[in-house]
Design a protein around this motif. Sequence first.
Motif, PDB file in Angstrom:
ATOM      1  N   GLY A 258      42.435  10.715 100.660  1.00  0.00           N
ATOM      2  CA  GLY A 258      41.139  10.955 100.015  1.00  0.00           C
ATOM      3  C   GLY A 258      39.725  10.979 100.898  1.00  0.00           C
ATOM      4  N   ARG A 259      39.631   9.929 101.946  1.00  0.00           N
ATOM      5  CA  ARG A 259      38.735   9.946 102.868  1.00  0.00           C
ATOM      6  C   ARG A 259      38.590  11.113 103.671  1.00  0.00           C
ATOM      7  N   ALA A 260      39.814  11.635 104.066  1.00  0.00           N
ATOM      8  CA  ALA A 260      39.864  12.955 105.008  1.00  0.00           C
ATOM      9  C   ALA A 260      39.211  14.206 104.318  1.00  0.00           C
ATOM     10  N   PHE A 261      39.536  14.235 102.806  1.00  0.00           N
ATOM     11  CA  PHE A 261      39.190  15.369 102.129  1.00  0.00           C
ATOM     12  C   PHE A 261      38.320  14.765 100.800  1.00  0.00           C
ATOM     13  N   PRO A 262      36.942  14.597 101.222  1.00  0.00           N
ATOM     14  CA  PRO A 262      36.156  13.782  99.964  1.00  0.00           C
ATOM     15  C   PRO A 262      36.092  14.778  98.805  1.00  0.00           C
ATOM     16  N   ASP A 263      35.939  15.846  98.794  1.00  0.00           N
ATOM     17  CA  ASP A 263      35.588  16.612  97.593  1.00  0.00           C
ATOM     18  C   ASP A 263      36.834  17.376  96.982  1.00  0.00           C
ATOM     19  N   VAL A 264      38.022  16.780  97.466  1.00  0.00           N
ATOM     20  CA  VAL A 264      39.124  17.319  96.656  1.00  0.00           C
ATOM     21  C   VAL A 264      39.733  16.209  95.696  1.00  0.00           C
ATOM     22  N   PRO A 265      40.326  16.241  94.497  1.00  0.00           N
ATOM     23  CA  PRO A 265      40.828  15.292  93.760  1.00  0.00           C
ATOM     24  C   PRO A 265      42.080  15.108  94.174  1.00  0.00           C
ATOM     25  N   VAL A 266      42.603  13.705  94.007  1.00  0.00           N
ATOM     26  CA  VAL A 266      43.598  12.941  94.669  1.00  0.00           C
ATOM     27  C   VAL A 266      44.198  12.480  93.564  1.00  0.00           C
ATOM     28  N   ARG A 267      45.709  12.825  93.028  1.00  0.00           N
ATOM     29  CA  ARG A 267      46.324  12.236  92.198  1.00  0.00           C
ATOM     30  C   ARG A 267      47.757  11.450  92.947  1.00  0.00           C
ATOM     31  N   THR A 268      48.086  10.495  92.399  1.00  0.00           N
ATOM     32  CA  THR A 268      49.272   9.959  92.662  1.00  0.00           C
ATOM     33  C   THR A 268      50.506   9.736  91.646  1.00  0.00           C
ATOM     34  N   SER A 269      51.644  10.125  92.025  1.00  0.00           N
ATOM     35  CA  SER A 269      52.636   9.938  91.017  1.00  0.00           C
ATOM     36  C   SER A 269      53.809   9.046  91.551  1.00  0.00           C
ATOM     37  N   GLY A 270      54.039   7.998  90.887  1.00  0.00           N
ATOM     38  CA  GLY A 270      55.230   7.041  91.254  1.00  0.00           C
ATOM     39  C   GLY A 270      55.771   6.162  90.150  1.00  0.00           C
ATOM     40  N   ARG A 271      55.966   5.148  90.608  1.00  0.00           N
ATOM     41  CA  ARG A 271      56.884   4.006  89.786  1.00  0.00           C
ATOM     42  C   ARG A 271      55.767   3.639  88.497  1.00  0.00           C
ATOM     43  N   GLU A 272      54.701   3.388  88.764  1.00  0.00           N
ATOM     44  CA  GLU A 272      53.516   2.962  87.726  1.00  0.00           C
ATOM     45  C   GLU A 272      53.045   4.059  86.824  1.00  0.00           C
ATOM     46  N   GLU A 273      53.066   5.315  87.349  1.00  0.00           N
ATOM     47  CA  GLU A 273      52.749   6.478  86.447  1.00  0.00           C
ATOM     48  C   GLU A 273      53.565   7.892  86.991  1.00  0.00           C
ATOM     49  N   VAL A 274      54.106   8.447  86.589  1.00  0.00           N
ATOM     50  CA  VAL A 274      54.769   9.474  86.794  1.00  0.00           C
ATOM     51  C   VAL A 274      54.262  10.715  86.302  1.00  0.00           C
ATOM     52  N   LEU A 275      53.660  11.652  86.888  1.00  0.00           N
ATOM     53  CA  LEU A 275      53.081  12.796  86.435  1.00  0.00           C
ATOM     54  C   LEU A 275      54.356  13.862  86.164  1.00  0.00           C
TER      55      LEU A 275
END
Length: 718
Positions: free
Chosen positions: A513-530
């Motif tokens: 997220g810091r490397a690509f500041p203008d790009v949306p970042v999503r996470t998918s894992g145990r807490e929330e699976v997309l």
Amino acid sequence: MTGTRRSDRRPAQGSPVARVCVDLPLPHLDRPFDYLVPAELDAQARPGVRVKVRFAGQLVDGWLLSRADESAHPKLAYLEKVVSPVPVLAPEVARLARAVADRYAGSLADVLRLAVPPRHARAEKDLLAAADPDATPAPDAAEPDPAGDVPVDPAEPDPAEPDLAEPDPAEPDPAGDGPADPAAPPAVAPRASSGAPPAGAVDPRGWRDYPAGPAFLRALTDGRPARAVWSALPGEDWAARYADAVAATVAGGRGALVVVADARDLDRLDAALTEVLGAGRHVCLSAALGPARRYRAFLTALRGEVPVVVGTRAAMFAPVDRLGLVAVWDDGDDLHAEPRAPYPHAREVLLTRAQLADTAALVGGYSRTAEAQLLVETRWAHEVSADRSTLRARVPAVAPTGDDPQLARDPGAASARLPSLAWSTARDALRADLPVLVQVPRRGYLPSVSCADCRTPARCPHCAGPLALPSAAGTPACRWCGRVAAAYACPECGGRRLRAAVVGARRTAEELGRAFPDVPVRTSGREEVLGAVPGGAGLVISTPGAEPVAEGGYGAVLLLDSWALLTRADLRAGEEALRRWLAAAALARPAAAGGRVVVVADGALAPVQALLRWDAAWFAARELAERRELGFPPAVRMASVTGPAEAVADLLAGARLPEEADVLGPVPAEEGRERMLVRVPRARAAALALALHAAAGTRTARKAADPVRLQVDPLSLF
């Protein structure tokens, strides 16, 4: 038994003896017991119903297996109660349960506890009332049965019977009727299904990318017991292909059963079947449904109201009317392994079921297990895969970061977590307005930390568990006991600074997220699976198995921290790494459409080579050959005996193992116990299971204090 005194009981006129499996899962009681059927329960005491009987002075649950005219015992007790008049244990499932118990050295009661869901009285009453308003309600419909969840099997085990789920790898299965031969005569005549089948033949369009695919569908429609191991192409809508196979089976007048690993796969398959078959033509069976919905779906299938059942491993024993196809998707997923005794695997249960019922079978996935490869090499099943020209048109471009050309351009590629190749690939995909998937094997922020000064792993001062950081500003806490170590000091050098030893998905998302500041970042894992993400530029950080589908496919897939998968002390480490990589890479666009995959690993490693060539069959054949040479499953049958050292030695000393048995160990196991491994040739698998089960029964009969866990072909041997 209301209104009837115990002294006034009279046996039923016809077949007064009931053979009952009591719900006492002790190995030395793994046999049916005879009881008399009182005349007043004659109509309700049918094979397959739940009953209550007196055993050793206690009222226990059981299953009525069969009725007989006489018994070898001169004095018999009476059945106390028929819990429900619904025969929930189908004869085919009872036979299967006995075979599974014998294969895994387990007790029938344990298997039946997995096979039939716990009874839900209200769901049973409502469903029966809806089907027949004049139906007699269950005897105890006003209250749920607290322990009514154990089915039973009438067949006695045959110790000499060969293993039905898998053939001996040393010789082809004599009944190896494969799926891809349309000229072979039908082995089973088509039968009418429960409900109207779809009109006309099934369109095999989706299977035309696989030369043997249309022939496989024709065999299913004709009612032949075709068996296939399917290697899915990248980008393939596997749920739609399974729906095609199910529709072909239903069109031939038979039913189908499909097992998937998790709820997300089940949702995809549910939607695909609804589109192909229409609403109300199948039921989903999963432990996550809850007691009422699960039992209602089970009864719907039991009554033959739908021809198709799909579900997670909870559905592997589901009753299906006129079963014609059993199928499993991604059989290498460890969610298919049951964690409760006798620890059956969904793939093995379904293959056993196919052999017993003479049905078709389909084992599919992007990858291939050594067990599936064994089915192909012994000709029990035929391979269904695409030719190389079709494959080349569908695969993304795959590149490693640890080969010589990359090291020449980027000397840090061998040690960097995100080498320049991975970085530039992600940047180019984002510039082209395409999503990027980043697979990280570990969840959390920093799941493992070490001393920043001497690199000693940071351990909990209370339980010696690994310390982890939950966030950038978080306090180190133990992953085992949960205690916070705010004042942690390294016991080796006294240092108080910590550094990352393993980086998790959340930390990776923060860095990118810091490397690509203008790009949306999503996470998918145990807490929330997309389930899905849009097709525009964006970063998706996912743990293995939680990768969402991107609209139009990912422009780039980055496979990070490959060492975490490849260096595990596990027989299946390479196989599991390739399975996870292929599952993620299959979501990328084809190379012609800009799809690229970067694996941060040495390109000379066999799993990486299989990924580069997209050839899971080659890797599975290589793995199987090595296991034959070393004597590991599935080339041999292996049993794990785990428990206190004295108990393990006691069981093995009393077991009449086959002469060919090779005893390995002991090796340390969890909680201070030890493990012994016993391996035999596959032809002696039934003898090994019988010997271990008998030895376990001897120990429980004399009430040995320490329990011993028996597992046949466990997923992990170390």
